[in-house]
Design a protein around this motif. Structure first.
Motif, mmCIF file in Angstrom:
data_model
loop_
_atom_site.group_PDB
_atom_site.id
_atom_site.type_symbol
_atom_site.label_atom_id
_atom_site.label_comp_id
_atom_site.label_asym_id
_atom_site.label_seq_id
_atom_site.Cartn_x
_atom_site.Cartn_y
_atom_site.Cartn_z
ATOM 1 N N HIS A 210 50.257 8.428 4.292
ATOM 2 C CA HIS A 210 49.643 9.430 5.172
ATOM 3 C C HIS A 210 49.169 10.665 4.413
ATOM 4 N N GLY A 211 48.876 10.524 3.120
ATOM 5 C CA GLY A 211 48.318 11.629 2.376
ATOM 6 C C GLY A 211 49.270 12.745 2.025
ATOM 7 N N ARG A 212 50.582 12.550 2.237
ATOM 8 C CA ARG A 212 51.509 13.621 1.873
ATOM 9 C C ARG A 212 51.654 13.722 0.367
ATOM 10 N N LYS A 213 52.187 14.827 -0.094
ATOM 11 C CA LYS A 213 52.427 15.021 -1.519
ATOM 12 C C LYS A 213 53.607 14.158 -1.966
ATOM 13 N N PRO A 214 53.641 13.798 -3.250
ATOM 14 C CA PRO A 214 54.778 13.008 -3.746
ATOM 15 C C PRO A 214 56.101 13.741 -3.536
ATOM 16 N N MET A 215 57.112 12.966 -3.175
ATOM 17 C CA MET A 215 58.471 13.478 -2.975
ATOM 18 C C MET A 215 59.434 12.463 -3.580
ATOM 19 N N TRP A 216 60.580 12.958 -4.012
ATOM 20 C CA TRP A 216 61.515 12.026 -4.665
ATOM 21 C C TRP A 216 62.974 12.369 -4.425
ATOM 22 N N GLU A 217 63.263 13.359 -3.629
ATOM 23 C CA GLU A 217 64.660 13.697 -3.348
ATOM 24 C C GLU A 217 64.905 13.665 -1.856
ATOM 25 N N THR A 218 66.000 13.010 -1.465
ATOM 26 C CA THR A 218 66.419 12.967 -0.072
ATOM 27 C C THR A 218 67.946 12.904 -0.052
ATOM 28 N N THR A 219 68.533 12.516 1.049
ATOM 29 C CA THR A 219 69.990 12.426 1.157
ATOM 30 C C THR A 219 70.377 11.112 1.824
ATOM 31 N N VAL A 220 71.625 10.751 1.661
ATOM 32 C CA VAL A 220 72.143 9.577 2.354
ATOM 33 C C VAL A 220 71.947 9.721 3.855
ATOM 34 N N ALA A 221 72.255 10.894 4.399
ATOM 35 C CA ALA A 221 72.118 11.099 5.843
ATOM 36 C C ALA A 221 70.688 10.890 6.310
ATOM 37 N N ALA A 222 69.713 11.407 5.539
ATOM 38 C CA ALA A 222 68.313 11.264 5.931
ATOM 39 C C ALA A 222 67.869 9.807 5.885
ATOM 40 N N GLU A 223 68.329 9.060 4.906
ATOM 41 C CA GLU A 223 67.978 7.647 4.824
ATOM 42 C C GLU A 223 68.603 6.868 5.975
ATOM 43 N N ARG A 224 69.857 7.124 6.257
ATOM 44 C CA ARG A 224 70.535 6.377 7.307
ATOM 45 C C ARG A 224 69.924 6.632 8.675
ATOM 46 N N SER A 225 69.410 7.825 8.874
ATOM 47 C CA SER A 225 68.858 8.150 10.187
ATOM 48 C C SER A 225 67.372 7.838 10.318
ATOM 49 N N GLY A 226 66.634 7.782 9.175
ATOM 50 C CA GLY A 226 65.191 7.723 9.304
ATOM 51 C C GLY A 226 64.438 6.738 8.450
ATOM 52 N N ASN A 227 65.111 5.923 7.625
ATOM 53 C CA ASN A 227 64.357 5.001 6.785
ATOM 54 C C ASN A 227 63.636 3.974 7.657
ATOM 55 N N VAL A 228 62.335 3.825 7.444
ATOM 56 C CA VAL A 228 61.527 3.001 8.336
ATOM 57 C C VAL A 228 61.852 1.514 8.231
ATOM 58 N N MET A 229 62.471 1.084 7.130
ATOM 59 C CA MET A 229 62.831 -0.326 7.002
ATOM 60 C C MET A 229 64.313 -0.584 7.189
ATOM 61 N N LEU A 230 65.140 0.384 6.790
ATOM 62 C CA LEU A 230 66.589 0.151 6.854
ATOM 63 C C LEU A 230 67.314 1.448 7.193
ATOM 64 N N ARG A 231 67.445 1.697 8.478
ATOM 65 C CA ARG A 231 68.239 2.818 8.970
ATOM 66 C C ARG A 231 69.427 2.251 9.732
ATOM 67 N N ASP A 232 70.355 3.097 10.089
ATOM 68 C CA ASP A 232 71.504 2.651 10.863
ATOM 69 C C ASP A 232 71.039 1.950 12.129
ATOM 70 N N GLY A 233 71.675 0.836 12.435
ATOM 71 C CA GLY A 233 71.311 0.076 13.628
ATOM 72 C C GLY A 233 70.444 -1.133 13.345
ATOM 73 N N ILE A 234 69.852 -1.221 12.148
ATOM 74 C CA ILE A 234 69.044 -2.384 11.793
ATOM 75 C C ILE A 234 69.964 -3.446 11.194
ATOM 76 N N ALA A 235 69.998 -4.605 11.823
ATOM 77 C CA ALA A 235 70.890 -5.676 11.397
ATOM 78 C C ALA A 235 70.387 -6.331 10.124
ATOM 79 N N GLU A 236 71.295 -6.940 9.400
ATOM 80 C CA GLU A 236 70.955 -7.579 8.133
ATOM 81 C C GLU A 236 69.870 -8.629 8.307
#
Length: 293
Positions: A210-236
């Motif tokens: 979506h044209g955003r600037k490069p980013m490379w730092e996040t947190t475990v909490a942010a990944e667990r709540s918002g990762n588009v492929m694997l966030r909490d609640g997505i089954a194996e």
């Protein structure tokens, strides 16, 4: 928990992020996933990215103890040996690099003289091995799935995750390389997600959507709540189905053939031929051909 000082170096040509990780109480540091510049059309190697790291280390008066590879990268050549020559330090990777060497050595017809015991590296880490950067404690997590040799380096409150997971709006790594496996990758990422929620996660790549600037730092909490492929609640099983479907659309990385034959050698370039020139080998018709993805 200690908080290492982290300086990032982004390479837009390969979307790779390298790091200098410093002990805040001293001059010791480690370099993670350094890039050797490679222009494929002319097969030309340069050192601009590595020299930027050299300049930073020298300017800050740092002492390099480790040059750490998260895995044998398929998208850029490693500058580990160039930096070791100029700055010192031990080159290290996960012990399962042996599996990758055994897989790719025959692809490039490297012959019996190519060692597949990992001896090109100064240190091979096993799961849960520990190391130190000055007064900083480091721990190695074996996090395979993208490749068999992938590791995550946990240093204080920071985790350097290689090609396991990306920024939340992009998802996770592919799992279709030799020895890769989507189910294994799911379990490795969940292992990272079990770290404390405030753990800082540092990516090896960012492919900005979506044209955003490069980013490379996040947190475990942010990944667990918002990762588009694997966030909490997505089954194996659901993740594995989606990952495999996505992987079937992906072309091979542009630099996979030149990079792997250097990176399984710990960043050593091939030995010169009788004419004094170095050559990379390009095996024909050995990789899947997918033009769109």
């Amino acid at each position: 928990m200690s908080q290492p000082l982290v300086t990032a170096f982004y390479d837009p040509a390969t979307f790779t992020v390298s790091y200098v990780v410093r002990d805040p109480s001293g001059d010791a540091c480690a370099i993670i996933d350094p890039v050797l510049d490679y222009e494929p059309k002319a097969a030309h190697i340069a050192h601009h990215s590595a020299d930027a790291i050299c300049s930073h280390v020298t300017r800050e008066g740092l002492r390099v103890e480790w040059i750490l590879e998260t895995h044998a990268h398929a998208d850029h050549l490693s500058a580990a040996q160039y930096l070791r020559q100029h700055l010192g330090g031990k080159v290290a990777i996960g012990e399962h690099i042996r599996d990758v060497q055994k897989s790719f050595g025959p692809l490039f017809d490297l012959g019996d003289t190519f060692a597949t015991d990992g001896s090109q590296f100064d240190r091979l880490f096993a799961d849960n091995d520990s190391f130190r950067i000055g007064t900083l404690d480091g721990r190695v997590l074996h996090t395979p799935g993208h490749t068999p040799a992938c590791v995550t380096y946990l240093i204080g409150d920071a985790a350097f995750v290689g090609d396991t997971v990306f920024m939340p709006d992009y998802g996770t790594a592919r799992a279709d390389f030799p020895g890769g496996d989507a189910r294994t990758l799911y379990r490795s990422i969940r292992r990272i997600y079990d770290l404390p929620p405030t753990t800082r996660l540092f990516m090896c790549h960012d492919y900005p959507p979506h044209g955003r600037k490069p980013m490379w730092e996040t947190t475990v909490a942010a990944e667990r709540s918002g990762n588009v492929m694997l966030r909490d609640g997505i089954a194996e099983d659901d993740y594995v189905k989606a990952r495999r479907a996505r992987d079937r659309t992906l072309p091979a990385p542009q630099l996979i053939l030149p990079s792997l034959q250097v990176n399984i050698r710990a960043g050593h370039l091939p030995e010169p031929a009788a004419n004094g020139r170095r050559y990379l080998r390009i095996p024909l018709n050995q990789l899947p051909c997918r033009e769109h993805g």
